[in-house]
Design an enzyme around this catalytic site. Structure first.
Site, short mmCIF file in Angstrom:
data_model
loop_
_atom_site.label_atom_id
_atom_site.label_comp_id
_atom_site.label_asym_id
_atom_site.label_seq_id
_atom_site.Cartn_x
_atom_site.Cartn_y
_atom_site.Cartn_z
N GLN A 1 0.81 -1.23 0.00
CA GLN A 1 0.00 0.00 0.00
C GLN A 1 0.84 1.27 0.00
OE1 GLN A 1 -2.65 -1.84 3.26
NE2 GLN A 1 -4.06 -0.49 2.20
N HIS B 1 -2.48 -4.57 -12.92
CA HIS B 1 -1.98 -4.39 -14.29
C HIS B 1 -2.86 -5.11 -15.32
CE1 HIS B 1 2.21 -3.65 -12.38
NE2 HIS B 1 1.47 -2.57 -12.39
N ASP C 1 2.20 0.78 -8.15
CA ASP C 1 3.51 0.90 -8.82
C ASP C 1 4.43 1.88 -8.09
OD1 ASP C 1 2.35 -0.79 -10.63
OD2 ASP C 1 2.63 0.50 -12.39
N ARG D 1 3.79 -0.13 12.97
CA ARG D 1 3.46 -1.41 12.38
C ARG D 1 3.59 -1.29 10.87
NH1 ARG D 1 -2.27 -4.50 11.34
NH2 ARG D 1 -1.19 -6.14 10.20
N HIS E 1 1.08 -9.40 4.59
CA HIS E 1 -0.06 -8.48 4.48
C HIS E 1 -0.53 -8.48 3.01
CE1 HIS E 1 -2.03 -4.90 6.65
NE2 HIS E 1 -2.67 -5.03 5.50
N ASN F 1 -1.92 -10.91 8.39
CA ASN F 1 -2.91 -9.87 8.58
C ASN F 1 -4.25 -10.27 7.98
OD1 ASN F 1 -3.66 -6.96 9.17
ND2 ASN F 1 -4.16 -7.11 7.00
N GLU F 2 -5.28 -10.28 8.81
CA GLU F 2 -6.66 -10.46 8.38
C GLU F 2 -6.89 -11.69 7.51
OE1 GLU F 2 -8.26 -6.83 6.77
OE2 GLU F 2 -7.98 -5.76 8.64
N ASN G 1 -8.12 -6.35 14.36
CA ASN G 1 -8.36 -5.22 13.46
C ASN G 1 -9.85 -4.97 13.47
OD1 ASN G 1 -5.68 -5.57 12.86
ND2 ASN G 1 -5.96 -5.85 10.66
N TYR H 1 -13.06 -2.08 12.57
CA TYR H 1 -13.51 -0.81 12.01
C TYR H 1 -15.00 -0.57 12.24
CZ TYR H 1 -9.06 -0.64 9.49
OH TYR H 1 -7.73 -0.59 9.17
N GLU I 1 -5.37 -2.65 14.23
CA GLU I 1 -5.87 -1.66 13.26
C GLU I 1 -7.20 -1.11 13.74
OE1 GLU I 1 -6.27 -2.70 9.10
OE2 GLU I 1 -4.31 -3.69 9.10
C1 LIG Z 1 8.66 -0.60 -14.20
O1 LIG Z 1 7.30 -0.21 -14.26
C2 LIG Z 1 7.08 1.04 -14.84
C3 LIG Z 1 5.59 1.34 -14.71
O2 LIG Z 1 5.29 1.51 -13.34
C4 LIG Z 1 7.55 1.05 -16.28
O3 LIG Z 1 7.36 2.33 -16.84
C5 LIG Z 1 9.02 0.65 -16.32
O4 LIG Z 1 9.43 0.53 -17.67
C6 LIG Z 1 9.25 -0.65 -15.60
N1 LIG Z 1 10.68 -0.89 -15.49
C7 LIG Z 1 11.23 -2.05 -15.77
C8 LIG Z 1 12.71 -2.15 -15.56
O5 LIG Z 1 10.59 -3.01 -16.19
#
Ligand SMILES: *[C@@H]1O[C@H](CO)[C@@H](O)[C@H](O)[C@H]1NC(C)=O
Ligand SMILES: *[C@@H]1O[C@H](CO)[C@@H](O)[C@H](O)[C@H]1NC(C)=O
Length: 504
Positions: free
Chosen positions: A37, A57, A70, A95, A140, A184-185, A328, A330, A397
């Site tokens: 996260q 992705h 990312d 944590r 997690h 976790n959870e 945890n 909420y 949490e």
């Molecule tokens: C890693 O991911 C990013 C997108 O988040 C991409 O643009 C980049 O080319 C990637 N790098 C490699 C080394 O694969």
């Protein structure tokens, strides 16, 4: 006239709940995050793909705002700044979780990634510098995709894989980590990710995959506990527990005996599923769960139950494998009556419960599932005390979501009311709660909600390449609370809208 009466009632309720304000001697405070996260750096320095990378992705439409992990909060690069914020807050502990795919890129121990080890060493050293205790979660949710390709938590081999990974973590970091969380959870993993498509890897094997997962996950947890207890604890002297999540169920009509009984069944299915095998004398899954799933399975014409019971060896092996009960919590939902919940798939965990539920209770937040019901928190804690032999508890949490307000009065009110409820059960019911962890340090990648639901004490600008962190009002509220070990009464933490109305 009507307005005046409502305001008077609120004032009485408020002062009633806020009776206790001071925390007991030795009570500790922290904040939590999780690797996927916040870290980002998803494909650098040897880290491999995990199940959340794969989901975000390959199926970006499954994330509410199309974001992913990312970069997230870029904590892989900004950990020192995060530690500075933790020091500003004055927390006793932090944590965070370890990224399995960063430490073991294949998921297995054939290759330990030096950069993964370096990163967590640097974070641990930065925390030590500020006297902040680490509380570290081994798992997690960010399973290496390579292990998912072998079935993930539905594969009994996961017991060995999780043990081997944990062994590396204890060996490399255990000299500085005195508090561990195994998993976790487990409910969210088994039900939401294997029994449904709400979390990665979104297997949606409802009524089947969820129970295969719990079988392997509880055994894996127990093996890691024993590894620590037998091999590492004698030198490292730490503690290890599991964090179990609740949605606490209450009857919508407390006078209706059938609803009361069904709420208990729902709590056994939700919390008891993972707590009963570990925290009771009897061990194994809750009896009502075993019965219900067996009956449903029979009605479906199956030769045996979809929920396999543990044999005597595993019942004993799993019992007692947590030094504390990590909770945890909420929110609270309601049970309205017997039957099949309209949203239940067939077969499924929800159908196996045999109760109809509703979220129509309490105040709201930015998350549909998160209703504000502080009394439910108190009732959950009383129930845990009586169901689990007065086990010492850490709240691992608790928190509130909004859309990212800087003057986050909704969060402050939530914290104030939930912590008042917590103090109430500590003093009135003698529930042994030793510490409290607020979710979360900063707005972060909230799984399928992306950044659309924000739980942080710090606002994170995800349009800024620097991922600027800005403290919200709640950061100062929590800082003051920790410094005084007492709920702040300052007017500046009260919603001016409320003050205005009471002055009319
Ligand atoms: C890693 O991911 C990013 C997108 O988040 C991409 O643009 C980049 O080319 C990637 N790098 C490699 C080394 O694969
Ligand atoms: C942990 O180790 C201690 C000391 O060897 C032992 O007495 C205890 O039974 C172990 N705990 C569990 C749950 O096996």
């Amino acid at each position: 006239m009507a307005t005046a009466i409502i305001i008077a009632l609120l004032a009485i309720t408020h002062s009633g709940i806020a009776h206790y304000t001071k925390f007991p001697e030795g009570f500790t405070f922290g904040v939590a995050t999780a690797s996927h996260q916040i870290e980002g750096a998803w494909n650098v320095s040897g880290k491999s793909e995990n199940v959340w990378d794969r989901l975000t992705h390959s199926r970006p439409w499954m994330i509410a705002d199309g974001t992913n992990g990312d970069i997230a909060c870029d904590s892989y690069n900004k950990y020192q700044e995060d530690v500075d914020h933790l020091a500003y807050l004055g927390v006793d502990f932090y944590r965070f979780s370890l990224s399995w795919a960063r430490i073991l890129p294949t998921g297995r121990v054939d290759h330990v990634n030096p950069d993964g080890i370096r990163y967590y060493n640097a974070l641990l050293d930065a925390l030590a510098e500020k006297n902040i205790e680490p509380l570290v979660t081994l798992f997690h949710w960010d399973l290496p995709q390579s292990l998912q390709d072998l079935g993930g938590w539905a594969n009994p081999k996961m017991i060995d894989y999780f043990r081997d990974y944990s062994d590396v973590c204890f060996r490399e970091f255990g000299d500085r980590i005195k508090s561990w969380i195994t998993i976790n959870e487990p409910y969210e993993i088994c039900e939401d990710a294997y029994g449904d498509d709400k979390k990665a890897p979104a297997i949606d094997s409802h009524g089947v995959g969820n129970y295969l997962c719990s079988d392997n996950l509880l055994k894996a947890h127990a093996e890691v506990y024993h590894l620590y207890n037998d091999t590492y604890r004698p030198q490292q002297n730490g503690r290890i527990m599991i964090s179990i999540n609740s949605i606490w169920y209450e009857p919508s009509d407390p006078e209706d005996a059938e609803q009361v009984a069904l709420a208990e069944v729902a709590n056994q299915f939700k919390f008891g599923w993972f707590a009963h095998p570990i925290f009771t004398e009897e061990g194994g899954y809750p009896a009502v769960m075993v019965e219900n799933v067996a009956q449903q399975s029979q009605a479906e014409g199956l030769p045996k139950s979809r929920l396999e019971q543990f044999d005597d060896y595993w019942i004993e092996r799993i019992k007692g494998t947590s030094d504390f009960l990590g909770i945890n919590h909420y929110t609270t939902h309601l049970v309205t009556g017997p039957g099949v919940d309209p949203i239940a798939k067939s077969p499924s965990w929800l159908k196996d419960i045999g109760a109809v539920t509703t979220m129509n209770v309490g105040g709201d937040s930015a998350s549909e599932w998160l209703r504000v019901v502080p009394t439910g928190f108190a009732n959950l804690l009383r129930w845990c005390k009586s169901s689990y032999n007065d086990a010492p508890i850490y709240i691992t949490e608790n928190g509130f979501s909004d859309r990212g307000d800087l003057d986050d009065y909704g969060r402050i009110q939530y914290l104030n009311d939930y912590l008042s409820a917590l103090l109430h059960v500590i003093y009135e019911d003698d529930v042994k709660v030793l510490g409290y962890t607020l979710w979360t340090l900063m707005d972060n990648f909230e799984w399928r909600a992306g950044f659309s639901e924000r739980f942080g004490l710090y606002y994170v600008d995800i349009t800024d390449p620097e991922r600027l962190r800005t403290p919200k009002l709640s950061a100062d509220y929590y800082k003051q609370l920790i410094a005084a070990r007492e709920l702040p009464e300052d007017d500046r933490f009260k919603n001016p809208a409320h003050i205005d109305r009471s002055e009319l």
